[in-house]
Design an enzyme around this catalytic site. Structure first.
Site, PDB file in Angstrom:
ATOM      1  N   ASP A 178       0.692  -1.260   0.147  1.00 32.86           N
ATOM      2  CA  ASP A 178       0.033  -0.129   0.210  1.00 32.86           C
ATOM      3  C   ASP A 178       0.773   1.284  -0.004  1.00 32.86           C
ATOM      4  O   ASP A 178       1.048   1.880  -0.839  1.00 32.86           O
ATOM      5  CB  ASP A 178      -0.877  -0.039   1.405  1.00 32.86           C
ATOM      6  CG  ASP A 178      -1.832  -1.393   1.125  1.00 32.86           C
ATOM      7  OD1 ASP A 178      -1.335  -2.305   0.864  1.00 32.86           O
ATOM      8  OD2 ASP A 178      -2.974  -1.044   1.607  1.00 32.86           O
ATOM      9  N   GLU A 415      -0.672  -7.523  13.319  1.00 32.18           N
ATOM     10  CA  GLU A 415      -0.433  -7.296  11.732  1.00 32.18           C
ATOM     11  C   GLU A 415       1.232  -6.898  11.307  1.00 32.18           C
ATOM     12  O   GLU A 415       1.581  -7.606  10.463  1.00 32.18           O
ATOM     13  CB  GLU A 415      -1.318  -6.108  11.152  1.00 32.18           C
ATOM     14  CG  GLU A 415      -1.434  -6.314   9.600  1.00 32.18           C
ATOM     15  CD  GLU A 415      -2.543  -4.923   9.247  1.00 32.18           C
ATOM     16  OE1 GLU A 415      -3.050  -4.252   9.993  1.00 32.18           O
ATOM     17  OE2 GLU A 415      -2.672  -4.653   8.081  1.00 32.18           O
TER      18      GLU A 415
END
Ligand code: DGY
Length: 446
Positions: A178, A415
């Site tokens: 991203d 994460e």
């Protein structure tokens, strides 16, 4: 601190509980907080995790994902499976793929971009872990899935590499990493990125915007989706007219490793000679493509921008593409190993563990909390671990495994992690982190 046997067993149980908690029966939520649907490369890692608990369930995960494969061969980055009581933005309306010819007739709605092809590595791991009594069933299921995997790879080798360069072209930052600084310059060139009105959910859900991409990034991410939608996700038109086309060395390296994994499974799958030849040629072309992108001065492998031909010379984890691809060149291998443990990466004295950060702390764009701009991602370190083992760097690989388990033990199977303090970041109960935890916990270094 290193994880004791008892602590490792507890961690393994916590990881298994995360997969069970996120299990929706035939697919697994990427995480309960930010990512309620089925994501492509998450799903591949998740299948490896399931393989330690139930190889049948592992195959089901991948079969469900490939049921959403487009007629071009593309496996979409996200399959919208959770109901409307699990809000996510941007949802199916923003992508509007049902009207796209290549997605016609799919049983589910999807996005229109893809992610790195970790899937073949997952099938390889599932097969390695299949107990004897289940081999016949799993072999049949691998045989049924294999042509879809080859079709997926064919898509990447053609639609995403019309130049036959051996390098995959990425169309969107959401195709993997991203807000990595790798995309900053290409995104900066987009001067009039004004997408339609939108409301983000991620920052409110996580409660800390500093861990997520900025509004500047999101304006561009969403505007790019609007352009893709306008072109009806037609790759030829995209290649001709669209502003964001990057030869991504990390994506390309995973493609090389995935082609090797499919070749390794060729006998199990009963692959045809022509499939074997094609896979071997993509593998070779990918290796050559990466070799050409190696910069001997810095030791990095370098992405480039297809639109203006510029090199993207930044110190990020992607620069280790030759290692991720298991390079055959001894000179490149040594240069990469030196760089890996230099102060730019794992040898940086401020790091809590000698794990590969997403962006070098010495890079001006480095941000220790911010998603792909600095934090350590366990899945990336899993890919590195696996590659180093295969290249024969077993001691260094073992340090990565142990340090990663110590890191993951600190949080709630998160994460990503702050590289200096080790603080857990992003979503808790992240399925792919649970999956690599299961794989690492089961590994016996002796
Ligand atoms: C997100 O929603 O942040 C994802 O990374 C997009 O796939």
């Amino acid at each position: 601190m290193s994880v004791t046997d008892d602590a490792r067993a507890m961690l393994r149980d916590r990881a298994a509980a995360v997969l069970h908690g996120n299990d929706a029966g035939t697919w697994t939520k990427a995480s309960p907080v930010l990512y309620p649907h089925q994501w492509s490369w998450d799903s591949a890692f998740i299948a490896m995790g399931w393989a330690h608990l139930d190889v049948r369930r592992a195959m089901t995960e991948l079969e469900g994902l490939f049921a959403a494969q487009w007629s071009t061969g593309m496996v979409p980055h996200l399959v919208f499976r959770a109901g409307s009581d699990h809000p996510y933005f941007p949802g199916p309306q923003w992508w509007d793929t049902p009207s796209v010819p290549a997605a016609a007739g799919l049983p589910v709605q999807t996005t229109g971009i893809c992610q790195p092809p970790v899937h073949a590595l997952a099938v390889q791991r599932i097969w390695q872990l299949t107990p004897q009594p289940q081999q016949q069933e799993i072999r049949e299921r691998v045989q049924a899935l294999y042509p879809r995997l080859v079709h997926w790879h064919h898509y990447l080798a053609t639609h995403r590499d019309p130049e036959a360069s051996g390098l995959v072209t990425t169309f969107h930052p959401w195709e993997g990493t991203d807000n990595s600084p790798r995309w900053d310059e290409a995104l900066e060139r987009i001067k009039v990125a004004k997408p339609g009105p939108y409301t983000r959910l991620d920052v409110t859900e996580l409660g800390d915007a500093s861990q997520r991409p900025s509004t500047w990034d999101y304006d561009r991410f969403l505007w790019l989706v609007e352009q893709l939608r306008k072109y009806q996700y037609d790759d030829t038109r995209i290649y001709r007219e669209y502003p964001f086309l990057i030869k991504d060395v990390f994506f390309s390296a995973i493609f090389v490793a995935a082609n090797a994994a499919l070749l390794d499974l060729a006998d199990v799958a009963g692959a045809s000679d022509s499939d074997r030849k094609q896979l071997a040629s993509w593998l070779e072309r990918g290796r050559e493509g990466l070799t050409r992108r190696f910069d001997a001065e810095s030791g990095l492998c370098v992405d480039y921008d297809v639109r203006n031909g510029d090199d993207i010379k930044l110190r990020t984890f992607a620069g280790f593409a030759p290692l991720f691809a298991r390079t055959a060149d001894p000179g490149q291998r040594e240069a990469q190993m030196r760089l890996l443990d230099s102060e730019h990466f794992c040898g940086n004295p401020r790091l809590r563990w000698r794990l590969l950060p997403s962006t070098s702390p010495n890079e001006p764009a480095f941000q220790p909390h911010d998603y792909w701009r600095g934090p350590v991602w366990p899945v990336i370190n899993w890919l590195l671990w696996q590659a180093l083992r295969e290249l024969g760097y077993t001691d260094r690989a073992e340090q990565i495994r142990r340090d990663s388990l110590s890191q993951i033990a600190i949080g709630e199977i998160n994460e990503y992690f702050e590289p200096f303090t080790g603080a857990p970041l992003g979503s808790p109960q992240q399925s792919w982190t649970a999956a690599v935890t299961l794989d690492w916990s089961a590994f016996d270094p002796r």
